[in-house]
Design a protein around this motif. Structure first.
Motif, PDB file in Angstrom:
ATOM      1  N   CYS A  42       0.848  -1.194   0.000  1.00  0.00           N
ATOM      2  CA  CYS A  42       0.000   0.000   0.000  1.00  0.00           C
ATOM      3  C   CYS A  42       0.880   1.239   0.000  1.00  0.00           C
ATOM      4  CB  CYS A  42      -0.916   0.014   1.220  1.00  0.00           C
ATOM      5  SG  CYS A  42      -1.799   1.586   1.298  1.00  0.00           S
ATOM      6  N   ASP A  44      -0.803   4.312  -0.453  1.00  0.00           N
ATOM      7  CA  ASP A  44      -1.800   5.372  -0.298  1.00  0.00           C
ATOM      8  C   ASP A  44      -1.286   6.366   0.759  1.00  0.00           C
ATOM      9  OD1 ASP A  44      -4.147   6.497  -1.064  1.00  0.00           O
ATOM     10  OD2 ASP A  44      -5.409   4.819  -0.488  1.00  0.00           O
ATOM     11  N   PRO A  49      -1.809   7.683   3.910  1.00  0.00           N
ATOM     12  CA  PRO A  49      -1.364   7.400   5.277  1.00  0.00           C
ATOM     13  C   PRO A  49      -0.118   6.494   5.315  1.00  0.00           C
ATOM     14  CG  PRO A  49      -3.729   7.233   5.133  1.00  0.00           C
ATOM     15  CD  PRO A  49      -3.230   7.376   3.721  1.00  0.00           C
ATOM     16  N   CYS A  50      -0.052   5.520   4.426  1.00  0.00           N
ATOM     17  CA  CYS A  50       1.125   4.641   4.385  1.00  0.00           C
ATOM     18  C   CYS A  50       2.328   5.393   3.825  1.00  0.00           C
ATOM     19  CB  CYS A  50       0.836   3.392   3.559  1.00  0.00           C
ATOM     20  SG  CYS A  50      -0.189   2.190   4.434  1.00  0.00           S
ATOM     21  N   CYS A 102      -5.310   1.772  -0.361  1.00  0.00           N
ATOM     22  CA  CYS A 102      -5.520   1.378   1.047  1.00  0.00           C
ATOM     23  C   CYS A 102      -5.959  -0.077   1.254  1.00  0.00           C
ATOM     24  CB  CYS A 102      -6.548   2.304   1.676  1.00  0.00           C
ATOM     25  SG  CYS A 102      -6.714   2.020   3.443  1.00  0.00           S
ATOM     26  N   LEU A 103      -5.218  -0.756   2.142  1.00  0.00           N
ATOM     27  CA  LEU A 103      -5.524  -2.151   2.477  1.00  0.00           C
ATOM     28  C   LEU A 103      -6.023  -2.258   3.917  1.00  0.00           C
ATOM     29  CD1 LEU A 103      -2.394  -3.862   0.856  1.00  0.00           C
ATOM     30  CD2 LEU A 103      -4.726  -3.878  -0.031  1.00  0.00           C
ATOM     31  N   ALA A 104      -6.381  -1.121   4.485  1.00  0.00           N
ATOM     32  CA  ALA A 104      -6.952  -1.064   5.838  1.00  0.00           C
ATOM     33  C   ALA A 104      -5.959  -1.432   6.936  1.00  0.00           C
ATOM     34  CB  ALA A 104      -8.210  -1.916   5.923  1.00  0.00           C
ATOM     35  N   GLY A 105      -4.690  -1.144   6.714  1.00  0.00           N
ATOM     36  CA  GLY A 105      -3.697  -1.333   7.775  1.00  0.00           C
ATOM     37  C   GLY A 105      -2.896  -0.044   7.926  1.00  0.00           C
ATOM     38  N   CYS A 106      -3.585   1.079   7.758  1.00  0.00           N
ATOM     39  CA  CYS A 106      -2.961   2.396   7.596  1.00  0.00           C
ATOM     40  C   CYS A 106      -1.973   2.767   8.703  1.00  0.00           C
ATOM     41  CB  CYS A 106      -4.020   3.475   7.504  1.00  0.00           C
ATOM     42  SG  CYS A 106      -5.481   2.972   6.593  1.00  0.00           S
ATOM     43  N   MET A 154       3.279  -1.755   4.992  1.00  0.00           N
ATOM     44  CA  MET A 154       2.559  -3.022   5.045  1.00  0.00           C
ATOM     45  C   MET A 154       2.233  -3.481   3.629  1.00  0.00           C
ATOM     46  SD  MET A 154      -0.873  -2.680   4.189  1.00  0.00           S
ATOM     47  CE  MET A 154      -1.643  -3.992   5.119  1.00  0.00           C
TER      48      MET A 154
END
Ligand code: FES
Length: 166
Positions: free
Chosen positions: A86, A88, A90-91, A127-131, A136
């Motif tokens: 990811c 995106d 936040p990452c 986003c993979l929801a592990g921001c 990750m």
């Protein structure tokens, strides 16, 4: 008979049974059916698109457009394992871009390429929801999807080396 249905009668019936037996329900089954088809060859073949369209009573264009939209699906041969990093916002704020760049540099490939042994494709995704646990990535392969959070380049290379040995 539809060859896809012939190959996976029980799995396909189990998927269809989760949705109403009407037109809308059949259309809703398209994504799990594509996932099942992808497990056969690592991507959704043109034949599978036709066969899934028939089962879901959709046009092949509609099925193909879903493949194009989601990073989960592929419409052409690619690596056995997909390492999806990811990048995106936040990452990216936690160094995901540099992580991805260094990872690919160590593997001798560019982002979006597959290792020379054809086993691992590395790609950037949204986003993979592990921001909050970047860097990750998820690994998508024959066994399903695995998450790897709070990674370093070294730990990621270790994961990838195990995938290449598998
Ligand atoms: S922004 Fe990377 S997991 Fe959400």
């Amino acid at each position: 008979m539809n060859p896809f249905l012939e190959k996976h009668p029980d799995e396909i019936q189990a998927i269809l049974a989760k949705y109403p037996a009407d037109e809308l329900g059949k259309r809703s089954a398209v994504m799990p059916l594509m996932y099942l088809a992808q497990l056969d060859n690592g991507y959704v073949t043109k034949d599978a698109i036709l066969q899934i369209a028939e089962i879901c009573e959709m046009s092949t264009t509609e099925v193909a457009s879903i493949i194009g939209f989601y990073t989960l699906y592929y419409d052409q041969p690619t690596g056995k394992y997909h390492v999806q990093v990811c990048t995106d916002l936040p990452c990216a704020l936690r160094g995901a871009d540099q992580f991805l760049e260094k990872l690919c540099e160590n593997l001798g490939i560019k982002v979006g390429e597959t290792t020379p042994d054809g086993k691992v494709k590395v790609e950037a995704v949204m986003c993979l929801a592990g921001c909050d646990k970047a860097p990750m990535f998820q690994v998508q392969g024959p066994q399903g999807i695995e998450y790897h959070e709070n990674q370093t380049v070294e730990s990621a290379l270790d994961v990838i080396s195990k995938l290449r040995e598998a």
